[in-house]
Design a protein around this motif. Structure first.
Motif, PDB file in Angstrom:
ATOM      1  N   PHE A 150       0.844  -1.201   0.000  1.00 22.50           N
ATOM      2  CA  PHE A 150       0.000   0.000   0.000  1.00 22.50           C
ATOM      3  C   PHE A 150       0.876   1.247   0.000  1.00 22.50           C
ATOM      4  N   GLY A 151       0.209   2.399  -0.044  1.00 20.63           N
ATOM      5  CA  GLY A 151       0.903   3.677   0.092  1.00 20.63           C
ATOM      6  C   GLY A 151       0.934   4.497  -1.177  1.00 20.63           C
ATOM      7  N   GLY A 152       1.533   5.677  -1.057  1.00 17.13           N
ATOM      8  CA  GLY A 152       1.650   6.575  -2.198  1.00 17.13           C
ATOM      9  C   GLY A 152       1.844   8.006  -1.743  1.00 17.13           C
ATOM     10  N   GLY A 153       1.965   8.886  -2.735  1.00 16.54           N
ATOM     11  CA  GLY A 153       2.173  10.300  -2.457  1.00 16.54           C
ATOM     12  C   GLY A 153       3.636  10.692  -2.570  1.00 16.54           C
ATOM     13  N   ILE A 154       3.858  12.001  -2.606  1.00 11.52           N
ATOM     14  CA  ILE A 154       5.207  12.527  -2.838  1.00 11.52           C
ATOM     15  C   ILE A 154       5.530  13.561  -1.767  1.00 11.52           C
ATOM     16  N   PRO A 155       6.387  13.224  -0.824  1.00 11.44           N
ATOM     17  CA  PRO A 155       6.843  14.249   0.128  1.00 11.44           C
ATOM     18  C   PRO A 155       7.544  15.385  -0.612  1.00 11.44           C
ATOM     19  N   GLU A 162      11.864  11.818  -6.989  1.00 15.78           N
ATOM     20  CA  GLU A 162      12.597  10.653  -7.478  1.00 15.78           C
ATOM     21  C   GLU A 162      12.566   9.503  -6.475  1.00 15.78           C
ATOM     22  N   ARG A 163      12.625   9.813  -5.204  1.00 16.81           N
ATOM     23  CA  ARG A 163      12.623   8.776  -4.167  1.00 16.81           C
ATOM     24  C   ARG A 163      11.595   9.116  -3.083  1.00 16.81           C
ATOM     25  N   PRO A 164      10.320   8.963  -3.410  1.00 18.10           N
ATOM     26  CA  PRO A 164       9.296   9.299  -2.405  1.00 18.10           C
ATOM     27  C   PRO A 164       9.337   8.375  -1.191  1.00 18.10           C
TER      28      PRO A 164
END
Length: 505
Positions: free
Chosen positions: A193-198, A203-205
């Motif tokens: 699971f998971g996702g999104g972009i800090p 390139e390496r969320p």
């Protein structure tokens, strides 16, 4: 919960929220194409469960949203609290099982407000088949429902979210959503699971996660482990092939130069491992953005599964809403084949198209067929009725096809066998004036092999079993079930039908 008991005349109440508008004419899924899989409703974020040589697809229930003037608006996703289920054993003719009431006050999980991007799994526990549906409550957590069949009735076995911000190892995950589940050969199950972009980490969320599920499938064990998926955005997927684990995901859309060994924006990328929790090796992409194939973009969301020794990818694209010329955001599920390179284990590039996949077996017309089983259609919707009687674990909601004048359902490659049937029977309710249900071969105006006169509606919903003789149906042919009337106001519900051989009469 999603259930009904044996219906009695007048006892059903219509599930208004589940009603779908009839889309006029043949649109979206055009013969002989297989994509999108259904054209009478939308369905996004597909997840596949194969059980008893049949694939069940669980999808986010995209619904048309309207402004104050009744005009369709762009999909906001904010009110979606149900999961749509369709199934097939031939990959062209799909049975609509209606919608699972997942979240909200009327849902199984009353603590949740939304149900997006489901995943499903099957386990035998205490000698019984058990099915589990994992869903995203927007991006704030993941819940789980359980059922004794792939289509329900569904309950919330824990009464709360399965994965929350308090779950060990998920503190840095931007979006807690988009689950995928695999039950390994040793019966140990894993959830991805998971996702999104800090901020600043396109390139390496590092927002993808994997965890062990408990033996009960409704608990998590230990700490979530990071999957270092380059340019991760959302949409976790998992499958196993030749003892390798394939973690698949949708790459993000952040603009800018990317290293050569990175996924382009909005594509399905994949990583492999010899262990279900990694470490993972990035391998490339396998499916370009829908915009590359269908001239309408949006996000990518997929599931990879095996049926009858062949691998497939289910994914969504906005082809139906494009064909309807309505605003964007409404997704429809498609299928294409997936091929693994035997020597390298790499996945060959998938070519998405309207043609879809081959029908893998002929259709059997001699068993009971749900009226909501559709290969192609024109002017047809499906209607879901909730029974007010006792719960029955063996039953799901009653789903019927709704036909109006000149509308039709087509079933692909029906095997009538060499002798052919002598009788056709159907369970029907009429909501309007008298109509005639015609049975035709190969075209909507093809050879007439039988017809049923449907008497006009009574005051209450009255189910009738009607029968007619059949002549001229032999071998493998497409079947058209068409409603005709001298008036414009017949509306019938087709709940179930079957053909009967001469020796069975």
């Amino acid at each position: 919960m999603n259930h009904h008991s044996t219906p009695q005349a007048g006892e059903q109440k219509q599930d208004q929220a589940a009603n779908l508008e009839s889309i006029p004419g043949e649109i979206g899924k055009l013969r002989p194409n297989g994509n999108p899989l259904v054209a009478h409703k939308f369905g996004a974020d597909p997840y596949a469960l194969v059980f008893n040589n049949r694939v069940y697809l669980y999808m986010t229930s995209d619904k048309l949203e309207y402004d104050k003037d009744g005009l369709p608006q762009k999909n906001s996703y904010s009110s979606i609290n149900r999961i749509t289920v369709i199934s097939s054993d031939d990959l062209i003719n799909w049975t609509d099982h209606g919608e699972i009431r997942v979240a909200g006050p009327q849902g199984a999980a009353t603590w949740a407000s939304q149900s997006w991007a489901p995943a499903a799994a099957h386990r035998i526990l205490d000698g019984k088949d058990c099915f589990f549906l994992y869903f995203a409550n927007n991006a704030s957590g993941i819940g789980v429902l359980s059922a004794p069949t792939p289509v329900g009735p569904w309950i919330d076995p824990i009464g709360k979210a399965l994965i929350t911000r308090e779950t060990p190892g998920v503190e840095e995950v931007t979006w807690l959503f988009d689950p995928a589940v695999i039950v390994d050969d040793d019966h140990q199950a894993y959830i991805y699971f998971g996702g999104g972009i800090p901020q600043g980490k396109a390139e390496r969320p590092d927002t993808a996660r994997v965890m062990r599920l408990g033996d009960d499938m409704i608990s998590v064990v230990g700490k979530a482990k990071v999957i270092q998926a380059p340019y991760m955005f959302e949409d976790s997927g998992i499958h196993k092939y030749n003892n390798s684990y394939y973690f698949t995901y949708c790459s993000n859309f952040i603009e800018g130069d990317r290293p050569d060994d990175s996924p382009p924006p909005g594509e399905i990328a994949y990583m492999t491992s010899v262990q279900p929790m990694g470490p993972w090796t990035y391998q490339g992409t396998l499916l370009q953005n829908p915009g590359h194939f269908f001239d309408i973009g949006g996000n990518n969301h997929h599931a990879i599964f095996q049926l009858s020794d062949q691998w497939y990818i289910a994914y969504h694209a906005q082809t139906l809403c494009q064909a309807m010329d309505i605003p964007e955001g409404y997704r429809s599920t498609h299928l294409n084949r997936v091929e693994h390179d035997e020597a390298t284990g790499k996945i060959k590039k998938v070519h998405a198209d309207y043609q879809g996949v081959d029908q893998i077996k002929c259709f059997d017309p001699y068993g009971r067929v749900s009226g909501s089983t559709i290969g192609w259609s024109s002017g047809v919707s499906t209607e879901q009725y909730l029974d007010s009687g006792e719960m029955s674990a063996s039953d799901s909601n009653m789903i019927s096809a709704k036909l109006q004048n000149d509308s039709w359902i087509a079933i692909s490659k029906v095997d009538f066998e060499s002798e052919g049937p002598t009788t056709f029977t159907a369970t029907i309710a009429n909501q309007g004036t008298e109509g005639t249900l015609e049975l035709r071969l190969d075209r909507a105006d093809g050879l007439l092999i039988g017809e049923i006169i449907v008497p006009p509606a009574t005051e209450s919903l009255q189910w009738m079993e009607l029968t007619t003789n059949v002549t001229g149906a032999k071998g493998v042919q497409d079947l058209y079930i068409k409603l005709k009337s001298s008036t414009d106001s017949p509306t019938i519900l087709l709940r179930e039908w079957k053909f009967i051989r001469q020796n069975e009469v």
